[in-house]
Design a protein around this motif. Structure first.
Motif, PDB file in Angstrom:
ATOM      1  N   LEU A  22      -5.723 -18.726   6.211  1.00  0.00           N
ATOM      2  CA  LEU A  22      -5.671 -17.488   5.436  1.00  0.00           C
ATOM      3  C   LEU A  22      -4.759 -16.492   6.143  1.00  0.00           C
ATOM      4  N   SER A  23      -3.676 -16.092   5.469  1.00  0.00           N
ATOM      5  CA  SER A  23      -2.678 -15.206   6.077  1.00  0.00           C
ATOM      6  C   SER A  23      -2.501 -13.950   5.237  1.00  0.00           C
ATOM      7  N   PHE A  24      -2.291 -12.814   5.925  1.00  0.00           N
ATOM      8  CA  PHE A  24      -2.043 -11.538   5.262  1.00  0.00           C
ATOM      9  C   PHE A  24      -0.702 -10.979   5.724  1.00  0.00           C
ATOM     10  N   VAL A  25       0.062 -10.446   4.783  1.00  0.00           N
ATOM     11  CA  VAL A  25       1.293  -9.712   5.077  1.00  0.00           C
ATOM     12  C   VAL A  25       1.172  -8.366   4.370  1.00  0.00           C
ATOM     13  N   HIS A  26       1.326  -7.273   5.107  1.00  0.00           N
ATOM     14  CA  HIS A  26       1.142  -5.937   4.546  1.00  0.00           C
ATOM     15  C   HIS A  26       2.449  -5.145   4.578  1.00  0.00           C
ATOM     16  N   ALA A  27       2.806  -4.532   3.451  1.00  0.00           N
ATOM     17  CA  ALA A  27       3.871  -3.532   3.397  1.00  0.00           C
ATOM     18  C   ALA A  27       3.198  -2.182   3.183  1.00  0.00           C
ATOM     19  N   GLU A  28       3.399  -1.253   4.131  1.00  0.00           N
ATOM     20  CA  GLU A  28       2.698   0.030   4.091  1.00  0.00           C
ATOM     21  C   GLU A  28       3.649   1.175   3.763  1.00  0.00           C
ATOM     22  N   LEU A  29       3.037   2.276   3.304  1.00  0.00           N
ATOM     23  CA  LEU A  29       3.782   3.515   3.015  1.00  0.00           C
ATOM     24  C   LEU A  29       4.856   3.297   1.951  1.00  0.00           C
ATOM     25  N   THR A  30       4.563   2.461   0.972  1.00  0.00           N
ATOM     26  CA  THR A  30       5.554   2.139  -0.048  1.00  0.00           C
ATOM     27  C   THR A  30       5.851   3.311  -0.982  1.00  0.00           C
ATOM     28  N   ARG A  31       5.033   4.355  -0.957  1.00  0.00           N
ATOM     29  CA  ARG A  31       5.284   5.530  -1.789  1.00  0.00           C
ATOM     30  C   ARG A  31       5.981   6.644  -1.022  1.00  0.00           C
ATOM     31  N   ALA A  32       6.411   6.373   0.176  1.00  0.00           N
ATOM     32  CA  ALA A  32       7.042   7.414   0.997  1.00  0.00           C
ATOM     33  C   ALA A  32       8.325   7.945   0.368  1.00  0.00           C
ATOM     34  N   ARG A  38       0.844  -1.194   0.000  1.00  0.00           N
ATOM     35  CA  ARG A  38       0.000   0.000   0.000  1.00  0.00           C
ATOM     36  C   ARG A  38       0.878   1.242   0.000  1.00  0.00           C
ATOM     37  N   GLY A  39       0.547   2.191  -0.857  1.00  0.00           N
ATOM     38  CA  GLY A  39       1.322   3.412  -0.918  1.00  0.00           C
ATOM     39  C   GLY A  39       1.256   4.234   0.345  1.00  0.00           C
ATOM     40  N   GLY A  40       0.099   4.183   1.028  1.00  0.00           N
ATOM     41  CA  GLY A  40      -0.089   4.884   2.291  1.00  0.00           C
ATOM     42  C   GLY A  40      -0.180   3.913   3.448  1.00  0.00           C
ATOM     43  N   ALA A  41      -0.776   4.371   4.539  1.00  0.00           N
ATOM     44  CA  ALA A  41      -0.932   3.547   5.743  1.00  0.00           C
ATOM     45  C   ALA A  41      -2.410   3.272   5.969  1.00  0.00           C
ATOM     46  N   ASP A  58       8.835   8.562  -2.826  1.00  0.00           N
ATOM     47  CA  ASP A  58       8.693   9.391  -4.023  1.00  0.00           C
ATOM     48  C   ASP A  58       7.484  10.331  -4.000  1.00  0.00           C
ATOM     49  N   VAL A  59       6.681  10.284  -2.965  1.00  0.00           N
ATOM     50  CA  VAL A  59       5.569  11.226  -2.817  1.00  0.00           C
ATOM     51  C   VAL A  59       5.947  12.226  -1.726  1.00  0.00           C
ATOM     52  N   PRO A  60       6.111  13.500  -2.075  1.00  0.00           N
ATOM     53  CA  PRO A  60       6.595  14.481  -1.091  1.00  0.00           C
ATOM     54  C   PRO A  60       5.790  14.520   0.199  1.00  0.00           C
ATOM     55  N   GLU A  61       4.456  14.398   0.097  1.00  0.00           N
ATOM     56  CA  GLU A  61       3.621  14.476   1.289  1.00  0.00           C
ATOM     57  C   GLU A  61       3.869  13.327   2.262  1.00  0.00           C
ATOM     58  N   LEU A  62       4.426  12.247   1.749  1.00  0.00           N
ATOM     59  CA  LEU A  62       4.686  11.071   2.595  1.00  0.00           C
ATOM     60  C   LEU A  62       6.150  10.975   3.019  1.00  0.00           C
ATOM     61  N   GLY A  63       6.950  11.936   2.604  1.00  0.00           N
ATOM     62  CA  GLY A  63       8.382  11.867   2.861  1.00  0.00           C
ATOM     63  C   GLY A  63       8.744  11.725   4.323  1.00  0.00           C
ATOM     64  N   ARG A  64       7.964  12.342   5.203  1.00  0.00           N
ATOM     65  CA  ARG A  64       8.288  12.277   6.635  1.00  0.00           C
ATOM     66  C   ARG A  64       8.079  10.886   7.218  1.00  0.00           C
ATOM     67  N   PHE A  65       7.464  10.001   6.428  1.00  0.00           N
ATOM     68  CA  PHE A  65       7.196   8.650   6.927  1.00  0.00           C
ATOM     69  C   PHE A  65       8.190   7.616   6.381  1.00  0.00           C
ATOM     70  N   ARG A  66       9.304   8.081   5.847  1.00  0.00           N
ATOM     71  CA  ARG A  66      10.240   7.130   5.226  1.00  0.00           C
ATOM     72  C   ARG A  66      10.775   6.092   6.211  1.00  0.00           C
ATOM     73  N   THR A  67      11.019   6.492   7.419  1.00  0.00           N
ATOM     74  CA  THR A  67      11.515   5.527   8.413  1.00  0.00           C
ATOM     75  C   THR A  67      10.459   4.474   8.706  1.00  0.00           C
ATOM     76  N   LEU A  68       9.205   4.917   8.842  1.00  0.00           N
ATOM     77  CA  LEU A  68       8.112   3.966   9.065  1.00  0.00           C
ATOM     78  C   LEU A  68       7.959   3.032   7.874  1.00  0.00           C
ATOM     79  N   ALA A  69       8.131   3.576   6.671  1.00  0.00           N
ATOM     80  CA  ALA A  69       8.021   2.761   5.467  1.00  0.00           C
ATOM     81  C   ALA A  69       9.107   1.686   5.449  1.00  0.00           C
ATOM     82  N   ALA A  70      10.325   2.090   5.785  1.00  0.00           N
ATOM     83  CA  ALA A  70      11.432   1.127   5.812  1.00  0.00           C
ATOM     84  C   ALA A  70      11.185   0.041   6.849  1.00  0.00           C
TER      85      ALA A  70
END
Length: 236
Positions: A186-196, A152-155, A198-210
């Motif tokens: 049934l199992s789910f694995v989520h990767a969040e903030l994947t656009r952090a 997901r690009g966001g959270a 390259d999307v300026p508005e999400l830049g402050r979340f890069r550590t959370l994305a990593a």
């Protein structure tokens, strides 16, 4: 022999796709433990499943009126070339699912839901009675494991402001549950903030994305290993 059906649905190439890289990591881990003989891969973006047509719907309704019909019976109920073509497109996909122990799905979030490529596959394999035992009426997927890896690009996780915008997880949980896949399988694995990155508005979340990506990578390795161990224990 244990078996895995690996489906990717991202429109992006491997290097640009988080979901593709994560499902590849799961599959690599699984193959190291089980070998390659039981592995089957389908790229739903590179080779799209044709959308269902009116002939598919007509044949499906006719089959439903006869109750649960085995595959050979569906072929006999097809009345014209269009219906036979729809069933010829559908049966191999259904057979793939029925033939494996585990289904692995790579699912990027597109507009809060699943890609159209995956939806086309879902619509086609959901042929009436395809996963129902014609003898006892129970689900043929009661022991099938399904692993859904999302990006997901966001959270959108629990407690986030956009939690209610996640139509991926509840949809796929309801869909596979309705087919008879048990909650424990049934199992789910989520990767969040994947656009952090390259999307300026999400830049402050890069550590959370990593951190989210690292956790997702760990989760798919652990899950692939755990499922392999469970398979081995079942066989011994």
């Amino acid at each position: 022999m244990m078996s895995l059906l690996h489906l990717d649905s991202s429109a992006d190439h491997f290097d640009d796709s988080v979901s593709r890289r994560l499902t590849a990591l799961f599959a690599d881990t699984w193959r190291r433990l089980h070998g390659t003989a039981g592995y089957r891969y389908r790229d739903l973006a590179a080779e799209p499943v044709p959308p269902v047509t009116s002939a598919y719907a007509t044949l499906g309704r006719r089959v439903e009126r006869h109750g649960v019909v085995p595959a050979a019976g569906v072929t006999a109920l097809a009345e014209d070339p269009a219906e036979r073509r729809e069933w010829a497109l559908t049966l191999p996909l259904v057979t793939e699912v029925l033939a494996v122990d585990t289904v692995l799905l790579g699912v990027p979030m597109y507009n809060f839901s699943v890609p159209a490529t995956l939806k086309a596959w879902i619509d086609r394999v959901s042929f009436p009675g395809a996963f129902t035992d014609p003898d006892g009426g129970g689900s043929l997927l009661g022991r099938t494991r399904v692993v859904v890896v999302t990006a997901r690009g966001g959270a959108y996780g629990p407690g986030t402001p956009r939690e209610a915008f996640d139509f991926q997880t509840p949809y796929l949980r309801a869909y596979f549950g309705n087919l008879g896949v048990t909650e424990e399988n049934l199992s789910f694995v989520h990767a969040e903030l994947t656009r952090a990155g390259d999307v300026p508005e999400l830049g402050r979340f890069r550590t959370l994305a990593a951190d989210s990506l690292t956790a997702a990578r760990t989760a798919v390795i652990v899950l692939a290993s755990r499922l392999a161990n469970a398979d081995t224990a079942t066989m011994t």
